[in-house]
Design a protein around this motif. Sequence first.
Motif, short mmCIF file in Angstrom:
data_model
loop_
_atom_site.label_atom_id
_atom_site.label_comp_id
_atom_site.label_asym_id
_atom_site.label_seq_id
_atom_site.Cartn_x
_atom_site.Cartn_y
_atom_site.Cartn_z
N UNK A 19 -15.40 28.34 168.81
CA UNK A 19 -14.35 29.32 168.58
C UNK A 19 -13.50 29.32 169.85
N UNK A 20 -12.19 29.30 169.72
CA UNK A 20 -11.33 29.07 170.87
C UNK A 20 -10.31 30.20 171.07
N UNK A 21 -10.23 30.71 172.29
CA UNK A 21 -9.18 31.65 172.68
C UNK A 21 -8.15 30.85 173.47
N UNK A 22 -6.91 30.91 173.03
CA UNK A 22 -5.83 30.17 173.68
C UNK A 22 -5.00 31.15 174.49
N UNK A 23 -4.96 30.94 175.78
CA UNK A 23 -4.15 31.79 176.65
C UNK A 23 -2.73 31.24 176.71
N UNK A 24 -1.77 32.14 176.77
CA UNK A 24 -0.38 31.75 177.04
C UNK A 24 0.25 32.83 177.90
N UNK A 25 1.23 32.43 178.68
CA UNK A 25 1.96 33.39 179.50
C UNK A 25 3.25 33.80 178.78
N UNK B 88 -5.18 33.88 170.05
CA UNK B 88 -4.31 33.61 171.20
C UNK B 88 -4.15 34.92 171.96
N UNK B 89 -4.10 34.81 173.28
CA UNK B 89 -4.05 35.99 174.13
C UNK B 89 -2.99 35.79 175.20
N UNK C 253 -10.35 41.05 175.75
CA UNK C 253 -9.82 40.79 174.41
C UNK C 253 -10.54 39.62 173.74
N UNK C 254 -10.81 38.57 174.52
CA UNK C 254 -11.52 37.40 173.99
C UNK C 254 -12.92 37.79 173.53
#
Length: 105
Positions: A14-20, A39-40, A56-57
């Motif tokens: 399971x993947x959490x994708x960070x973005x700015x 996505x976070x 959050x993740x």
Amino acid sequence: GPFIVKKLDEAGAAVAIHYHQNASGAETLLQGLQQAGTSVQADLGKEGAVRSLFQSTREQLGPVSILVNCAAIAAAKCRHAAITGWQISHRHHSLRRESRVAAIT
């Protein structure tokens, strides 16, 4: 980053994708996943935002067991960064084996 996300997804993570700032890029990548994912948004230059990213993740996917850092770090920031801050952050976000969650930054 996207290649690593896809490979982890293929492996069953399971993947959490960070973005700015690129929310649409993160969402596009997220839509292509077969496993659970999220996505976070976070500004990694702010400690509180990093803590929120991990919180959050964990709330959405469970404990983080893999952390892949693909973010570039500006050399100017590195010269002024205190090693103790990194050590504290590293200790607070230690990895657990029993989970299959990956946070991608």
